[in-house]
Design an enzyme around this catalytic site. Structure first.
Site, PDB file in Angstrom:
ATOM      1  N   TYR A  42      58.899  -4.323  89.138  1.00  0.00           N
ATOM      2  CA  TYR A  42      59.620  -3.826  87.965  1.00  0.00           C
ATOM      3  C   TYR A  42      60.960  -3.252  88.394  1.00  0.00           C
ATOM      4  CZ  TYR A  42      58.417   1.031  89.206  1.00  0.00           C
ATOM      5  OH  TYR A  42      58.297   2.244  89.846  1.00  0.00           O
ATOM      6  N   CYS A  43      61.853  -3.127  87.397  1.00  0.00           N
ATOM      7  CA  CYS A  43      63.177  -2.580  87.668  1.00  0.00           C
ATOM      8  C   CYS A  43      63.526  -1.571  86.575  1.00  0.00           C
ATOM      9  CB  CYS A  43      64.197  -3.708  87.769  1.00  0.00           C
ATOM     10  SG  CYS A  43      65.813  -3.178  88.385  1.00  0.00           S
ATOM     11  N   ARG A  44      64.617  -1.817  85.835  1.00  0.00           N
ATOM     12  CA  ARG A  44      65.107  -0.834  84.862  1.00  0.00           C
ATOM     13  C   ARG A  44      64.693  -1.128  83.425  1.00  0.00           C
ATOM     14  NH1 ARG A  44      70.832  -1.047  87.858  1.00  0.00           N
ATOM     15  NH2 ARG A  44      70.520   0.642  89.376  1.00  0.00           N
TER      16      ARG A  44
ATOM     17  N   CYS B 228      66.511  -5.930  82.393  1.00  0.00           N
ATOM     18  CA  CYS B 228      66.974  -5.957  83.781  1.00  0.00           C
ATOM     19  C   CYS B 228      66.603  -7.291  84.425  1.00  0.00           C
ATOM     20  CB  CYS B 228      66.362  -4.800  84.568  1.00  0.00           C
ATOM     21  SG  CYS B 228      67.018  -4.671  86.244  1.00  0.00           S
TER      22      CYS B 228
ATOM     23  N   THR C  53      64.493  -7.850  88.270  1.00  0.00           N
ATOM     24  CA  THR C  53      63.054  -8.068  88.434  1.00  0.00           C
ATOM     25  C   THR C  53      62.738  -9.552  88.462  1.00  0.00           C
ATOM     26  OG1 THR C  53      62.762  -6.111  87.055  1.00  0.00           O
ATOM     27  CG2 THR C  53      60.789  -7.371  87.598  1.00  0.00           C
TER      28      THR C  53
END
Length: 217
Positions: free
Chosen positions: A181-183, A187, A190
């Site tokens: 996962y990222c933001r 985003c 990811t």
């Protein structure tokens, strides 16, 4: 002064104050800065690097955000560290993203267009991630910068920023299943990270939620 006149003056002044926030948020660059700060406090230099803006431009946008009381700052040695002024600002941003997705057809279209470039990237639900984390059958990676991970992260996730991903994957058994996962939902990092892992033979998934969505869903 009559009651009706007082009410009109009050209403006008009140909406002028609301408009201060609206005018401040009319810049896509300031929205980007707020989005970065919603993931944790950052120095001006870091904001410039992560946004691709010059130091001077970031500083100018931060001044506008300061005047609207949407951000605050502290000094750490020679660095000026900015953060959101209040958790309500992050909540407002999340609401803005949701409203935009529901009311502006271009937003889901843009999202669809980018993810069509990564058709082989699979998404895994929060429910499935939690279930598999309990059994230890999946590894969760946080691919954001380390400062954002240190501010807040999904419990049990391992911090592996994008630039360190290749080296980290070399330490893992090939049969490791990974969720990254990222933001948040918009985003692209990811998706790019998961594609990179898949090309190296790993069974990898994209978690659509960012930390905020994970915590509040």
């Amino acid at each position: 002064m009559k009651d009706a006149q007082l009410a009109d003056i009050y209403k006008e002044q009140l909406f002028l104050q609301y408009a201060r926030i609206g005018k401040c948020l009319s810049s896509e660059r300031r929205l980007e800065i707020l989005n970065l700060l919603s993931n944790g406090s950052k120095a001006v230099e870091t904001l410039a690097h992560q946004s691709g803006m010059s130091f001077a431009n970031v500083s100018r946008h931060l001044q506008v955000l300061l005047e609207a009381n949407l951000v605050k700052f502290t000094k750490k040695g020679t660095y000026v560290i900015y953060s959101l002024a209040n958790p309500l600002v992050a909540e407002f941003l999340m609401s803005l993203w949701k409203i935009s997705e529901h009311q502006l057809s271009d937003v889901p279209r843009l999202k669809q267009n980018i993810y069509e470039q990564y058709k082989n990237v699979r998404t895994i639900s929060k429910k499935d991630v939690l279930k598999r984390m309990k059994t230890g059958s999946i590894l969760v990676l946080d691919i954001r910068p380390k400062d954002e991970y240190e501010t807040e992260h999904i419990e049990g996730a391992v911090s592996v920023p994008m630039e360190e991903l290749d080296g980290y994957l070399q330490t893992l058994p090939q049969n490791t299943e990974i969720a990254a996962y990222c933001r948040g939902p918009y985003c692209v990092f990811t998706t790019q990270a998961v594609e990179q892992m898949q090309k190296k033979g790993f069974k990898a998934y994209r978690i659509e939620e960012g930390v905020y969505e994970w915590r509040t869903s």
